[in-house]
Design an enzyme around this catalytic site. Structure first.
Site, PDB file in Angstrom:
ATOM      1  N   GLY A   1     -27.562  53.406   4.068  1.00 23.76           N
ATOM      2  CA  GLY A   1     -26.502  53.005   4.981  1.00 23.76           C
ATOM      3  C   GLY A   1     -25.126  53.129   4.343  1.00 23.76           C
ATOM      4  O   GLY A   1     -24.923  52.736   3.186  1.00 23.76           O
TER       5      GLY A   1
ATOM      6  N   ASP B   1     -22.576  51.430   4.823  1.00 22.53           N
ATOM      7  CA  ASP B   1     -22.020  50.124   4.461  1.00 22.53           C
ATOM      8  C   ASP B   1     -22.423  49.726   3.050  1.00 22.53           C
ATOM      9  O   ASP B   1     -21.590  49.237   2.269  1.00 22.53           O
ATOM     10  CB  ASP B   1     -22.435  49.056   5.471  1.00 22.53           C
ATOM     11  N   ARG B   2     -23.669  49.963   2.690  1.00 23.27           N
ATOM     12  CA  ARG B   2     -24.130  49.628   1.342  1.00 23.27           C
ATOM     13  C   ARG B   2     -23.461  50.517   0.299  1.00 23.27           C
ATOM     14  O   ARG B   2     -23.072  50.055  -0.778  1.00 23.27           O
ATOM     15  CB  ARG B   2     -25.654  49.764   1.264  1.00 23.27           C
TER      16      ARG B   2
END
Length: 239
Positions: free
Chosen positions: A89, A91-92
């Site tokens: 992801g 976001d990670r």
């Protein structure tokens, strides 16, 4: 990187689209809304939008100046540990870009506590060792229909004498036990470890942890800021 440092030339909007909420940042000012209540007209008009999306990306479909960030194998000093980087992801990945700027040359355990609870280990040399994904507090609380609720408090008693309290304590204990266990295991295995905590539930979790952590509420947006700075340098002209 502080969010206000990058806006010196063209106007850029940073957008973090999660599963339940959306955040956006312009000139260091951060706004947010629940996905269910968000309208695209809430976003300011800018030259370019850089977005991280792990939720419903369609909400930006009407905009033609959006660049959706994807995880790359190597970017700046961070090397993704996933076999297929694009499956990690964004976001990670962005949280890692921001964390290594905040805490360079230190081993990092990055915990994102939102709809999903994620753990990522990033070594001092920038090599990502992989991570874990688990249900976050809100997902746990809704996992059984007969007990489902949206209460966002952590109750860490030992027992309860009614079903609702039993569910609140049980799910709280489950969440905090796994977080504390992960932190303890990584502290035992890695010296000079900094635990970085972000996500919608980060504040309430930080208060219940057994050890100190570095709390960063807007780590994904900070990672987007770092990404854009590097992107500008590599490509010279973006728009």
């Amino acid at each position: 990187m502080p969010l206000y440092l990058m806006y010196q030339f063209e106007s850029y909007l940073l957008v973090d689209i999660g599963n339940t909420s959306i955040k956006w940042c312009l000139n260091g000012k951060i706004n947010s809304a629940f996905i269910t209540k968000f309208n695209i007209t809430q976003l300011p008009k800018v030259d370019k939008i850089f977005a991280s999306c792990v939720g419903d990306c369609y909400i930006l479909d009407d905009l033609n100046n959006t660049h959706f960030v994807k995880t790359e194998r190597v970017f700046n000093s961070v090397e993704c540990g996933y076999q297929i980087p694009s499956t990690l992801g964004s976001d990670r990945w962005l949280a890692m870009l921001a964390s290594i700027e905040h805490y360079p040359k230190q081993n990092l355990l990055i915990i994102d506590a939102g709809s999903a609870l994620t753990f990522d280990l990033l070594l001092a040399n920038g090599k990502h060792q992989g991570g874990l994904i688990m249900p976050g507090l809100s997902v746990l609380r809704r996992s059984f229909t007969q007990f489902s609720n949206n209460i966002q408090q952590l109750s860490l008693g030992l027992t309860a004498n009614n079903t609702q309290e039993g569910w609140l304590i049980g799910t709280s204990q489950m969440l905090m036990s796994v977080i504390n266990t992960q932190i303890e295991q990584h502290l035992n295995n890695y010296s000079n470890l900094v635990v970085v905590l972000t996500g919608g539930d980060a504040k309430i979790i930080a208060l219940k942890l057994h050890c100190q952590v570095k709390l960063h509420q807007n780590l994904v947006l900070e990672g987007l800021s770092s990404y854009v700075q590097a992107y500008k340098t590599l490509h010279s002209v973006l728009v």
